[in-house]
Design a protein around this motif. Structure first.
Motif, mmCIF file in Angstrom:
data_model
loop_
_atom_site.group_PDB
_atom_site.id
_atom_site.type_symbol
_atom_site.label_atom_id
_atom_site.label_comp_id
_atom_site.label_asym_id
_atom_site.label_seq_id
_atom_site.Cartn_x
_atom_site.Cartn_y
_atom_site.Cartn_z
ATOM 1 N N PRO A 56 0.838 -1.201 0.000
ATOM 2 C CA PRO A 56 0.000 0.000 0.000
ATOM 3 C C PRO A 56 0.876 1.255 0.000
ATOM 4 N N ARG A 57 0.556 2.182 -0.852
ATOM 5 C CA ARG A 57 1.366 3.393 -1.027
ATOM 6 C C ARG A 57 1.610 4.112 0.307
ATOM 7 N N GLN A 58 0.598 4.161 1.170
ATOM 8 C CA GLN A 58 0.695 4.911 2.419
ATOM 9 C C GLN A 58 1.636 4.274 3.440
ATOM 10 N N THR A 59 2.022 3.014 3.248
ATOM 11 C CA THR A 59 2.917 2.352 4.201
ATOM 12 C C THR A 59 4.373 2.316 3.727
ATOM 13 N N VAL A 60 4.640 2.786 2.520
ATOM 14 C CA VAL A 60 5.983 2.686 1.930
ATOM 15 C C VAL A 60 6.951 3.669 2.579
ATOM 16 N N LYS A 61 8.094 3.126 2.987
ATOM 17 C CA LYS A 61 9.188 3.944 3.514
ATOM 18 C C LYS A 61 10.292 3.981 2.447
ATOM 19 N N ASN A 62 11.276 4.827 2.632
ATOM 20 C CA ASN A 62 12.350 4.944 1.643
ATOM 21 C C ASN A 62 13.060 3.622 1.387
ATOM 22 N N VAL A 63 13.267 2.822 2.428
ATOM 23 C CA VAL A 63 13.933 1.537 2.239
ATOM 24 C C VAL A 63 13.090 0.623 1.339
ATOM 25 N N ASP A 64 11.769 0.678 1.486
ATOM 26 C CA ASP A 64 10.884 -0.113 0.629
ATOM 27 C C ASP A 64 10.965 0.375 -0.810
ATOM 28 N N LEU A 65 10.921 1.671 -0.979
ATOM 29 C CA LEU A 65 10.987 2.263 -2.310
ATOM 30 C C LEU A 65 12.301 1.893 -2.994
ATOM 31 N N ALA A 66 13.396 1.950 -2.259
ATOM 32 C CA ALA A 66 14.705 1.585 -2.819
ATOM 33 C C ALA A 66 14.714 0.128 -3.264
ATOM 34 N N ARG A 67 14.155 -0.764 -2.450
ATOM 35 C CA ARG A 67 14.110 -2.189 -2.799
ATOM 36 C C ARG A 67 13.208 -2.431 -4.000
ATOM 37 N N MET A 68 12.091 -1.716 -4.062
ATOM 38 C CA MET A 68 11.199 -1.861 -5.216
ATOM 39 C C MET A 68 11.887 -1.395 -6.493
#
Length: 170
Positions: A56-68
């Motif tokens: 869910p977009r609202q739960t994404v942190k920078n570390v998640d975004l980097a991994r994605m």
């Protein structure tokens, strides 16, 4: 060392993909996830299609975004992946996929000779324009570089233009 974006794609350099995702930011990254059809059904004409899993977009942190950015922390179906990559090299147009089992009904050429069999004629259906035709042309060259000069050299076929992208699934 330093690499251009093309070189980073050629060598499948995850730190560059992480940086790219972070520079895009969550909103734009999710815009493209949506535009390319990840996390949603493609509308293919078979039963049992899955949507994949996108955080869910609202739960994404920078570390998640980097991994994605390099393909982790998301799941996509093979059909979603081929539909998306096809849009990248198809002038940026995302098309509705179709699966065919076989040809059945006779098709006759201009001389009246049967050439093949046809079950159903399907008109190509554009879902949306995901990237510009100009960006698509650039990406075609970048993906060809992966096969010509990069980590996808084993897919090179002399005399043909072949593009690709290597990666590691988790």
């Amino acid at each position: 060392g330093h690499q251009t974006f093309s070189e980073a794609v050629e060598h499948s350099c995850n730190p560059v993909f992480m940086e790219t995702a972070l520079r895009l930011g969550t909103d734009k990254f999710y815009h493209y996830l949506n535009e390319f059809g990840f996390g949603q059904l493609t509308g293919v004409d078979v039963l049992g299609e899955e949507k994949g899993i996108i955080m869910p977009r609202q739960t994404v942190k920078n570390v998640d975004l980097a991994r994605m950015g390099f393909g982790q922390a998301v799941t996509v179906t093979p059909l979603q992946l081929i539909t998306a990559i096809s849009a990248v090299i198809n002038g940026g147009k995302l098309m509705k996929p179709h699966l065919a089992k076989e040809l059945c009904e006779p098709v006759v050429d201009e001389d009246g000779q049967e050439t093949e069999r046809l079950v159903k004629a399907i008109t190509p259906q554009r879902v949306r324009q995901v990237i510009s035709p100009e960006t698509s042309k650039i990406m075609c060259q970048v993906l060809e570089g992966v096969v010509k000069d990069g980590s996808g050299r084993n897919a090179y076929i002399p005399g043909y233009r072949v593009g690709g992208k290597t990666g590691t699934a988790q």
